[in-house]
Design a protein around this motif. Structure first.
Motif, PDB file in Angstrom:
ATOM      1  N   ILE A  93       0.838  -1.200   0.000  1.00 51.26           N
ATOM      2  CA  ILE A  93       0.000   0.000   0.000  1.00 51.26           C
ATOM      3  C   ILE A  93       0.873   1.249   0.000  1.00 51.26           C
ATOM      4  O   ILE A  93       0.627   2.201  -0.744  1.00 51.26           O
ATOM      5  N   VAL A  94       1.924   1.255   0.810  1.00 45.73           N
ATOM      6  CA  VAL A  94       2.836   2.398   0.873  1.00 45.73           C
ATOM      7  C   VAL A  94       3.562   2.568  -0.453  1.00 45.73           C
ATOM      8  O   VAL A  94       3.744   3.688  -0.936  1.00 45.73           O
ATOM      9  N   LYS A  95       3.959   1.472  -1.057  1.00 52.71           N
ATOM     10  CA  LYS A  95       4.632   1.544  -2.356  1.00 52.71           C
ATOM     11  C   LYS A  95       3.713   2.203  -3.390  1.00 52.71           C
ATOM     12  O   LYS A  95       4.147   3.063  -4.158  1.00 52.71           O
ATOM     13  N   HIS A  96       2.461   1.821  -3.393  1.00 52.54           N
ATOM     14  CA  HIS A  96       1.497   2.410  -4.315  1.00 52.54           C
ATOM     15  C   HIS A  96       1.341   3.912  -4.051  1.00 52.54           C
ATOM     16  O   HIS A  96       1.329   4.711  -4.990  1.00 52.54           O
ATOM     17  N   ALA A  97       1.239   4.304  -2.790  1.00 50.18           N
ATOM     18  CA  ALA A  97       1.055   5.710  -2.445  1.00 50.18           C
ATOM     19  C   ALA A  97       2.280   6.542  -2.802  1.00 50.18           C
ATOM     20  O   ALA A  97       2.158   7.687  -3.241  1.00 50.18           O
ATOM     21  N   ARG A  98       3.469   5.981  -2.638  1.00 50.41           N
ATOM     22  CA  ARG A  98       4.692   6.724  -2.954  1.00 50.41           C
ATOM     23  C   ARG A  98       4.878   6.877  -4.461  1.00 50.41           C
ATOM     24  O   ARG A  98       5.454   7.855  -4.914  1.00 50.41           O
ATOM     25  N   ILE A  99       4.392   5.931  -5.247  1.00 49.60           N
ATOM     26  CA  ILE A  99       4.517   6.021  -6.699  1.00 49.60           C
ATOM     27  C   ILE A  99       3.528   7.038  -7.274  1.00 49.60           C
ATOM     28  O   ILE A  99       3.893   7.887  -8.066  1.00 49.60           O
ATOM     29  N   PHE A 100       2.270   6.970  -6.841  1.00 50.98           N
ATOM     30  CA  PHE A 100       1.233   7.799  -7.437  1.00 50.98           C
ATOM     31  C   PHE A 100       1.016   9.135  -6.726  1.00 50.98           C
ATOM     32  O   PHE A 100       0.375  10.018  -7.281  1.00 50.98           O
ATOM     33  N   LEU A 101       1.502   9.299  -5.496  1.00 49.05           N
ATOM     34  CA  LEU A 101       1.449  10.536  -4.707  1.00 49.05           C
ATOM     35  C   LEU A 101       0.058  10.990  -4.294  1.00 49.05           C
ATOM     36  O   LEU A 101      -0.101  11.494  -3.192  1.00 49.05           O
ATOM     37  N   SER A 102      -0.951  10.857  -5.118  1.00 49.09           N
ATOM     38  CA  SER A 102      -2.292  11.227  -4.674  1.00 49.09           C
ATOM     39  C   SER A 102      -3.312  10.318  -5.335  1.00 49.09           C
ATOM     40  O   SER A 102      -3.117   9.858  -6.463  1.00 49.09           O
ATOM     41  N   GLY A 103      -4.363  10.033  -4.608  1.00 47.62           N
ATOM     42  CA  GLY A 103      -5.405   9.169  -5.141  1.00 47.62           C
ATOM     43  C   GLY A 103      -6.204   8.508  -4.036  1.00 47.62           C
ATOM     44  O   GLY A 103      -6.188   8.944  -2.881  1.00 47.62           O
ATOM     45  N   VAL A 104      -6.876   7.440  -4.408  1.00 44.56           N
ATOM     46  CA  VAL A 104      -7.752   6.714  -3.492  1.00 44.56           C
ATOM     47  C   VAL A 104      -7.488   5.232  -3.651  1.00 44.56           C
ATOM     48  O   VAL A 104      -7.302   4.741  -4.765  1.00 44.56           O
ATOM     49  N   ILE A 105      -7.471   4.528  -2.532  1.00 47.59           N
ATOM     50  CA  ILE A 105      -7.386   3.068  -2.564  1.00 47.59           C
ATOM     51  C   ILE A 105      -8.518   2.517  -1.707  1.00 47.59           C
ATOM     52  O   ILE A 105      -9.096   3.234  -0.883  1.00 47.59           O
ATOM     53  N   TRP A 106      -8.823   1.267  -1.928  1.00 48.35           N
ATOM     54  CA  TRP A 106      -9.821   0.596  -1.118  1.00 48.35           C
ATOM     55  C   TRP A 106      -9.196  -0.674  -0.592  1.00 48.35           C
ATOM     56  O   TRP A 106      -8.686  -1.497  -1.355  1.00 48.35           O
ATOM     57  N   VAL A 107      -9.208  -0.826   0.736  1.00 47.05           N
ATOM     58  CA  VAL A 107      -8.617  -1.994   1.392  1.00 47.05           C
ATOM     59  C   VAL A 107      -9.749  -2.775   2.051  1.00 47.05           C
ATOM     60  O   VAL A 107     -10.568  -2.199   2.782  1.00 47.05           O
ATOM     61  N   LYS A 108      -9.770  -4.080   1.774  1.00 49.86           N
ATOM     62  CA  LYS A 108     -10.805  -4.924   2.372  1.00 49.86           C
ATOM     63  C   LYS A 108     -10.724  -4.828   3.894  1.00 49.86           C
ATOM     64  O   LYS A 108      -9.644  -4.839   4.471  1.00 49.86           O
ATOM     65  N   PHE A 137      -5.030   9.400  -0.178  1.00 52.98           N
ATOM     66  CA  PHE A 137      -3.676   9.867   0.073  1.00 52.98           C
ATOM     67  C   PHE A 137      -3.379  11.047  -0.837  1.00 52.98           C
ATOM     68  O   PHE A 137      -3.902  11.153  -1.941  1.00 52.98           O
ATOM     69  N   ASN A 138      -2.566  11.960  -0.322  1.00 56.00           N
ATOM     70  CA  ASN A 138      -2.184  13.153  -1.051  1.00 56.00           C
ATOM     71  C   ASN A 138      -0.735  13.466  -0.720  1.00 56.00           C
ATOM     72  O   ASN A 138      -0.345  13.425   0.448  1.00 56.00           O
ATOM     73  N   ASN A 139       0.060  13.781  -1.730  1.00 50.42           N
ATOM     74  CA  ASN A 139       1.489  14.039  -1.565  1.00 50.42           C
ATOM     75  C   ASN A 139       2.202  12.865  -0.893  1.00 50.42           C
ATOM     76  O   ASN A 139       3.120  13.049  -0.109  1.00 50.42           O
ATOM     77  N   GLY A 140       1.732  11.654  -1.170  1.00 48.74           N
ATOM     78  CA  GLY A 140       2.381  10.461  -0.634  1.00 48.74           C
ATOM     79  C   GLY A 140       2.071  10.172   0.821  1.00 48.74           C
ATOM     80  O   GLY A 140       2.676   9.296   1.421  1.00 48.74           O
ATOM     81  N   ARG A 141       1.119  10.887   1.428  1.00 48.34           N
ATOM     82  CA  ARG A 141       0.743  10.654   2.822  1.00 48.34           C
ATOM     83  C   ARG A 141      -0.755  10.386   2.901  1.00 48.34           C
ATOM     84  O   ARG A 141      -1.538  10.999   2.189  1.00 48.34           O
ATOM     85  N   PHE A 142      -1.126   9.476   3.784  1.00 52.26           N
ATOM     86  CA  PHE A 142      -2.536   9.123   3.927  1.00 52.26           C
ATOM     87  C   PHE A 142      -3.249  10.130   4.795  1.00 52.26           C
ATOM     88  O   PHE A 142      -2.712  10.607   5.804  1.00 52.26           O
ATOM     89  N   LEU A 143      -4.470  10.459   4.390  1.00 54.40           N
ATOM     90  CA  LEU A 143      -5.289  11.420   5.111  1.00 54.40           C
ATOM     91  C   LEU A 143      -6.217  10.682   6.058  1.00 54.40           C
ATOM     92  O   LEU A 143      -6.832   9.687   5.691  1.00 54.40           O
ATOM     93  N   LEU A 144      -6.327  11.193   7.266  1.00 55.28           N
ATOM     94  CA  LEU A 144      -7.189  10.583   8.266  1.00 55.28           C
ATOM     95  C   LEU A 144      -8.625  11.033   8.025  1.00 55.28           C
ATOM     96  O   LEU A 144      -8.896  12.235   7.993  1.00 55.28           O
ATOM     97  N   PRO A 145      -9.552  10.097   7.830  1.00 53.41           N
ATOM     98  CA  PRO A 145     -10.952  10.484   7.625  1.00 53.41           C
ATOM     99  C   PRO A 145     -11.525  11.149   8.876  1.00 53.41           C
ATOM    100  O   PRO A 145     -11.096  10.866   9.996  1.00 53.41           O
ATOM    101  N   ARG A 146     -12.473  12.052   8.667  1.00 52.83           N
ATOM    102  CA  ARG A 146     -13.075  12.747   9.816  1.00 52.83           C
ATOM    103  C   ARG A 146     -13.751  11.764  10.767  1.00 52.83           C
ATOM    104  O   ARG A 146     -13.552  11.816  11.966  1.00 52.83           O
TER     105      ARG A 146
END
Length: 70
Positions: free
Chosen positions: A12-27, A34-43
């Motif tokens: 998951i971290v590898k994916h975030a570091r490559i694409f820098l921003s986006g959305v993933i879905w984990v079962k 994630f934005n700028n390679g860091r995951f955002l904490l949902p409210r």
């Protein structure tokens, strides 16, 4: 959006570091942004999601500090 059928932090971290921003879905965790390679904490999130986001961000930090040293 990328789907991860298992929670595997290194992949998951590898994916975030490559694409820098986006959305993933984990079962079992759901949607993570994630934005700028860091995951955002949902409210509003479950404790498991919060722990996973903190773990993923810590892993990103440790990998980036290792890269600076090498």
């Amino acid at each position: 959006m990328r789907f991860f059928p298992l929670y595997s932090p290194k992949l998951i971290v590898k994916h975030a570091r490559i694409f820098l921003s986006g959305v993933i879905w984990v079962k079992d965790l759901g949607r993570l942004e994630f934005n700028n390679g860091r995951f955002l904490l949902p409210r509003k999130s479950l404790p498991e999601v919060k722990e996973a986001v903190i773990e993923l961000n810590d892993l990103i930090e440790s990998q980036s500090s290792e890269a600076k040293i090498a």
